[in-house]
Design a protein around this motif. Structure first.
Motif, PDB file in Angstrom:
ATOM      1  N   LEU A 171      36.393 -48.556 131.058  1.00 45.86           N
ATOM      2  CA  LEU A 171      35.710 -49.607 132.590  1.00 45.86           C
ATOM      3  C   LEU A 171      34.983 -50.881 132.257  1.00 45.86           C
ATOM      4  CD1 LEU A 171      36.077 -47.097 135.116  1.00 45.86           C
ATOM      5  CD2 LEU A 171      38.096 -48.737 134.471  1.00 45.86           C
ATOM      6  N   GLY A 172      33.389 -50.508 131.119  1.00 48.57           N
ATOM      7  CA  GLY A 172      32.778 -51.304 130.929  1.00 48.57           C
ATOM      8  C   GLY A 172      31.140 -50.628 131.475  1.00 48.57           C
ATOM      9  N   ILE A 173      30.300 -52.237 132.876  1.00 47.57           N
ATOM     10  CA  ILE A 173      29.303 -51.117 132.922  1.00 47.57           C
ATOM     11  C   ILE A 173      28.738 -51.135 133.754  1.00 47.57           C
ATOM     12  CG2 ILE A 173      28.064 -51.171 130.006  1.00 47.57           C
ATOM     13  CD1 ILE A 173      26.264 -53.279 131.483  1.00 47.57           C
ATOM     14  N   ARG A 174      28.274 -50.366 134.486  1.00 47.35           N
ATOM     15  CA  ARG A 174      28.094 -50.488 136.039  1.00 47.35           C
ATOM     16  C   ARG A 174      26.595 -51.554 136.111  1.00 47.35           C
ATOM     17  NH1 ARG A 174      27.099 -44.682 135.203  1.00 47.35           N
ATOM     18  NH2 ARG A 174      28.373 -43.589 136.395  1.00 47.35           N
ATOM     19  N   CYS A 175      26.885 -52.520 137.467  1.00 52.70           N
ATOM     20  CA  CYS A 175      25.710 -53.452 137.557  1.00 52.70           C
ATOM     21  C   CYS A 175      24.652 -52.315 138.245  1.00 52.70           C
ATOM     22  CB  CYS A 175      26.278 -54.374 138.948  1.00 52.70           C
ATOM     23  SG  CYS A 175      24.571 -55.129 139.161  1.00 52.70           S
ATOM     24  N   VAL A 176      24.468 -51.571 138.915  1.00 49.23           N
ATOM     25  CA  VAL A 176      23.197 -50.559 139.359  1.00 49.23           C
ATOM     26  C   VAL A 176      24.118 -49.868 138.936  1.00 49.23           C
ATOM     27  CG1 VAL A 176      21.976 -49.897 141.321  1.00 49.23           C
ATOM     28  CG2 VAL A 176      23.412 -52.516 141.128  1.00 49.23           C
ATOM     29  N   ASP A 177      22.868 -48.939 138.366  1.00 52.99           N
ATOM     30  CA  ASP A 177      22.731 -47.483 138.008  1.00 52.99           C
ATOM     31  C   ASP A 177      23.718 -46.254 138.765  1.00 52.99           C
ATOM     32  OD1 ASP A 177      20.259 -46.711 139.443  1.00 52.99           O
ATOM     33  OD2 ASP A 177      19.202 -46.651 137.157  1.00 52.99           O
ATOM     34  N   HIS A 178      23.211 -46.466 140.088  1.00 56.83           N
ATOM     35  CA  HIS A 178      23.202 -44.957 140.884  1.00 56.83           C
ATOM     36  C   HIS A 178      24.977 -45.796 141.424  1.00 56.83           C
ATOM     37  CE1 HIS A 178      21.199 -47.959 143.180  1.00 56.83           C
ATOM     38  NE2 HIS A 178      21.198 -47.029 144.008  1.00 56.83           N
ATOM     39  N   ARG A 179      25.280 -46.574 141.873  1.00 65.10           N
ATOM     40  CA  ARG A 179      26.778 -46.973 142.244  1.00 65.10           C
ATOM     41  C   ARG A 179      28.099 -47.329 140.885  1.00 65.10           C
ATOM     42  NH1 ARG A 179      23.799 -52.308 145.585  1.00 65.10           N
ATOM     43  NH2 ARG A 179      22.586 -51.149 147.330  1.00 65.10           N
ATOM     44  N   PRO A 180      29.340 -46.821 141.586  1.00 68.62           N
ATOM     45  CA  PRO A 180      30.461 -46.759 141.095  1.00 68.62           C
ATOM     46  C   PRO A 180      31.713 -47.801 141.086  1.00 68.62           C
ATOM     47  CG  PRO A 180      31.078 -46.082 143.313  1.00 68.62           C
ATOM     48  CD  PRO A 180      28.861 -46.003 143.021  1.00 68.62           C
ATOM     49  N   TRP A 181      30.421 -48.879 140.232  1.00 69.38           N
ATOM     50  CA  TRP A 181      30.794 -50.396 140.703  1.00 69.38           C
ATOM     51  C   TRP A 181      30.736 -50.556 139.216  1.00 69.38           C
ATOM     52  CZ3 TRP A 181      27.533 -54.719 142.068  1.00 69.38           C
ATOM     53  CH2 TRP A 181      28.155 -56.503 142.380  1.00 69.38           C
ATOM     54  N   VAL A 182      31.628 -51.184 139.005  1.00 66.97           N
ATOM     55  CA  VAL A 182      31.793 -52.124 137.057  1.00 66.97           C
ATOM     56  C   VAL A 182      31.634 -53.927 137.121  1.00 66.97           C
ATOM     57  CG1 VAL A 182      31.857 -50.024 135.523  1.00 66.97           C
ATOM     58  CG2 VAL A 182      34.116 -51.726 136.450  1.00 66.97           C
ATOM     59  N   THR A 183      30.747 -54.014 136.245  1.00 73.34           N
ATOM     60  CA  THR A 183      31.091 -55.954 136.415  1.00 73.34           C
ATOM     61  C   THR A 183      31.646 -56.743 135.026  1.00 73.34           C
ATOM     62  OG1 THR A 183      28.844 -55.947 136.098  1.00 73.34           O
ATOM     63  CG2 THR A 183      29.904 -55.970 138.560  1.00 73.34           C
ATOM     64  N   GLY A 184      32.101 -57.609 135.535  1.00 75.43           N
ATOM     65  CA  GLY A 184      32.843 -57.906 134.405  1.00 75.43           C
ATOM     66  C   GLY A 184      31.460 -58.909 133.641  1.00 75.43           C
ATOM     67  N   ALA A 185      31.240 -59.658 134.129  1.00 72.76           N
ATOM     68  CA  ALA A 185      29.813 -60.740 134.082  1.00 72.76           C
ATOM     69  C   ALA A 185      29.055 -59.761 133.145  1.00 72.76           C
ATOM     70  CB  ALA A 185      29.551 -60.710 134.125  1.00 72.76           C
ATOM     71  N   GLU A 186      28.318 -58.813 133.676  1.00 78.42           N
ATOM     72  CA  GLU A 186      27.259 -57.732 132.820  1.00 78.42           C
ATOM     73  C   GLU A 186      27.486 -57.198 131.637  1.00 78.42           C
ATOM     74  OE1 GLU A 186      25.491 -58.771 136.848  1.00 78.42           O
ATOM     75  OE2 GLU A 186      26.859 -58.167 136.176  1.00 78.42           O
ATOM     76  N   THR A 187      29.313 -56.683 131.222  1.00 75.07           N
ATOM     77  CA  THR A 187      29.713 -55.995 130.423  1.00 75.07           C
ATOM     78  C   THR A 187      29.807 -56.597 129.592  1.00 75.07           C
ATOM     79  OG1 THR A 187      31.282 -54.921 131.989  1.00 75.07           O
ATOM     80  CG2 THR A 187      31.883 -54.808 129.526  1.00 75.07           C
ATOM     81  N   CYS A 188      29.822 -58.027 129.537  1.00 70.24           N
ATOM     82  CA  CYS A 188      30.142 -59.314 128.265  1.00 70.24           C
ATOM     83  C   CYS A 188      28.893 -59.929 128.180  1.00 70.24           C
ATOM     84  CB  CYS A 188      31.014 -60.397 129.036  1.00 70.24           C
ATOM     85  SG  CYS A 188      32.762 -60.065 129.448  1.00 70.24           S
ATOM     86  N   GLU A 202      18.560 -45.401 125.109  1.00 72.14           N
ATOM     87  CA  GLU A 202      17.789 -44.206 126.613  1.00 72.14           C
ATOM     88  C   GLU A 202      18.654 -44.572 127.352  1.00 72.14           C
ATOM     89  OE1 GLU A 202      14.045 -46.440 126.461  1.00 72.14           O
ATOM     90  OE2 GLU A 202      12.510 -45.363 125.237  1.00 72.14           O
ATOM     91  N   ARG A 203      18.924 -45.618 127.589  1.00 75.59           N
ATOM     92  CA  ARG A 203      20.030 -45.998 128.683  1.00 75.59           C
ATOM     93  C   ARG A 203      21.374 -46.283 129.129  1.00 75.59           C
ATOM     94  NH1 ARG A 203      17.344 -48.390 134.243  1.00 75.59           N
ATOM     95  NH2 ARG A 203      18.669 -46.490 134.604  1.00 75.59           N
ATOM     96  N   TRP A 204      21.645 -46.093 127.498  1.00 75.01           N
ATOM     97  CA  TRP A 204      23.610 -46.208 127.330  1.00 75.01           C
ATOM     98  C   TRP A 204      24.286 -45.635 128.531  1.00 75.01           C
ATOM     99  CZ3 TRP A 204      25.899 -49.382 124.205  1.00 75.01           C
ATOM    100  CH2 TRP A 204      27.894 -49.010 124.356  1.00 75.01           C
ATOM    101  N   SER A 205      23.876 -43.988 128.340  1.00 69.39           N
ATOM    102  CA  SER A 205      24.497 -42.831 130.127  1.00 69.39           C
ATOM    103  C   SER A 205      24.394 -43.844 130.741  1.00 69.39           C
ATOM    104  CB  SER A 205      24.312 -42.009 129.638  1.00 69.39           C
ATOM    105  OG  SER A 205      23.233 -41.916 129.490  1.00 69.39           O
ATOM    106  N   ASP A 206      23.517 -43.978 131.650  1.00 75.12           N
ATOM    107  CA  ASP A 206      23.293 -44.295 132.949  1.00 75.12           C
ATOM    108  C   ASP A 206      24.131 -45.392 133.081  1.00 75.12           C
ATOM    109  OD1 ASP A 206      20.894 -42.400 132.934  1.00 75.12           O
ATOM    110  OD2 ASP A 206      19.383 -44.376 132.373  1.00 75.12           O
ATOM    111  N   PHE A 207      24.759 -46.495 132.432  1.00 74.00           N
ATOM    112  CA  PHE A 207      24.879 -48.039 133.404  1.00 74.00           C
ATOM    113  C   PHE A 207      26.544 -47.720 132.049  1.00 74.00           C
ATOM    114  CE2 PHE A 207      20.623 -49.113 133.302  1.00 74.00           C
ATOM    115  CZ  PHE A 207      20.801 -49.815 134.301  1.00 74.00           C
ATOM    116  N   VAL A 208      26.739 -47.851 131.079  1.00 71.56           N
ATOM    117  CA  VAL A 208      28.451 -47.451 130.396  1.00 71.56           C
ATOM    118  C   VAL A 208      29.490 -46.229 131.492  1.00 71.56           C
ATOM    119  CG1 VAL A 208      29.474 -47.327 128.151  1.00 71.56           C
ATOM    120  CG2 VAL A 208      27.570 -48.768 128.124  1.00 71.56           C
ATOM    121  N   VAL A 209      30.358 -46.714 131.903  1.00 71.28           N
ATOM    122  CA  VAL A 209      31.072 -46.424 131.931  1.00 71.28           C
ATOM    123  C   VAL A 209      32.862 -45.953 131.656  1.00 71.28           C
ATOM    124  CG1 VAL A 209      32.771 -45.920 134.296  1.00 71.28           C
ATOM    125  CG2 VAL A 209      30.388 -46.116 134.717  1.00 71.28           C
ATOM    126  N   ASP A 210      33.105 -44.718 130.641  1.00 73.36           N
ATOM    127  CA  ASP A 210      34.243 -45.266 129.543  1.00 73.36           C
ATOM    128  C   ASP A 210      35.298 -46.240 129.848  1.00 73.36           C
ATOM    129  OD1 ASP A 210      34.854 -44.273 127.143  1.00 73.36           O
ATOM    130  OD2 ASP A 210      35.893 -42.602 128.345  1.00 73.36           O
TER     131      ASP A 210
END
Length: 353
Positions: free
Chosen positions: A240-257, A230-238
């Motif tokens: 690079l990893g995943i966003r911590c917050v869905d509307h910000r251009p910020w990927v974080t390593g811990a959340e991705t792992c 349901e929310r894969w496209s909201d958070f996953v950035v090809d």
């Protein structure tokens, strides 16, 4: 054996990451967020688990002994330490509970019974306090202050507490000190996470609220796969990893792992490996990991290498590679099928009574 993920992270690199965490450790055993930063018990436990995985036993044991020595008489742990000094008297239920995951994981990896017996009283006091913070609807209050318990529960925190209770019950069985009230609390909590999201303070913009019910073991099976979809496209950035917050251009390593670990829990190995490889742009040459990247301008932010990001990398590598005997600590967090059953709401639903 040190974990490795072929083509992504070698054993030598994984060990270098463990040593990077160890370099941040203070003489007391505390592991701050970054050198000179503050320490919180949850991220401290995650870092201690990573030290255990990478075979740095002296440092890992020192970290756990610090938790034992700083626990308050009521079972709680201070929410924050600055250079060894506890900041305030508030209690965070999730921060207090997570020691159970760390101690169970240590046992799985090392098989050290003496360590478990040494830490068991600390775990028991911590989880007894957390269970006392359970609300009538089955959720657990996120904090307690001078004025009493906060009338608020958080989905991410409660999902993590679900795993802590599962690990606590396994420790209780191992040491021969059953805690049936923890089992009841765990079932009520798991049911509420699965069936009554409305009781939690809504934070849909945060990726942790998306995947943590899976990571903590409360949601698995078809419901978990649907939740990811349901929310894969909201958070996953090809790439690079995943966003911590869905509307910000910020990927974080811990959340991705952590999402890597959640996908591993669901048997989604291909996407787990892909995301693990994608976040390696945050690796520093010394083995540590930067917290995140603002990909709109290519800048790392915050400007820090964080112990808990490095720890999440190590735990994800162990899960993907099936290296240590603790590699399944997240996969095995699910409540047993005979306990959860069909999990339908009935007249005994904790939210309805």
């Amino acid at each position: 054996m040190i974990p490795s993920v072929p083509g992504v992270l070698s054993q030598e690199q994984c060990l270098a990451t463990g040593r990077a965490i160890a370099r941040m450790q203070e003489s007391s055993g505390a592991i701050p967020w970054f050198p000179g930063g503050h320490t919180d018990p949850w991220d401290h436990v995650e870092s201690a688990m990573a030290l255990t995985v990478t075979g740095l036993r002296d440092e890992a044991d020192a970290a756990f002994h610090w938790l034992r020595d700083t626990q308050r008489p009521d079972g709680s742990l201070p929410v924050r330490f600055d250079r060894g000094v506890a900041d305030g008297e508030d209690v965070d239920s999730n921060f207090t509970a997570y020691i159970a995951v760390g101690v169970w994981h240590h046992h799985l990896v090392t098989g050290d019974r003496n360590f478990v017996e040494h830490m068991w009283p600390t775990v028991r006091r911590a989880l007894d306090l957390v269970v006392d913070m359970q609300r009538p609807d089955g959720s657990i209050s996120w904090a307690r202050g001078a004025g009493g318990m906060f009338d608020e529960a958080l989905l991410t925190g409660c999902s993590s507490i679900h795993q802590s209770l599962q690990c606590g019950m396994r420790l209780a069985e191992f040491v021969g000190d059953p805690q049936p009230e923890w089992e009841v609390a765990s079932f009520r909590l798991g049911h509420t996470v699965r069936r009554h999201p409305e009781v939690f303070t809504p934070k849909p913009e945060f990726s942790m609220d998306w995947y943590y019910p899976i990571l903590g073991g409360a949601v698995r099976g078809p419901d978990a796969h649907e939740r990811i979809r349901e929310r894969w496209s909201d958070f996953v950035v090809d790439r690079l990893g995943i966003r911590c917050v869905d509307h910000r251009p910020w990927v974080t390593g811990a959340e991705t792992c952590e999402l890597v670990l959640a996908l591993d829990c669901l048997g989604d190995s291909a996407r787990a490996h892909e995301l693990f490889a994608a976040m390696q742009h945050l690796r520093d040459p010394d083995g540590s990991y930067w917290t995140g990247l603002v990909y709109s301008d290519g800048k790392r932010w915050p400007v820090e290498v964080s112990s808990w990001t490095s720890a999440a990398v190590i735990l994800a590598a162990d899960a993907l590679s099936r290296t240590t005997r603790g590699n399944g600590v997240f996969r095995d967090a699910a409540a047993p099928t005979h306990v959860a059953g069909a999990d339908r709401c009935t007249e005994n639903c904790p939210v309805l009574v």
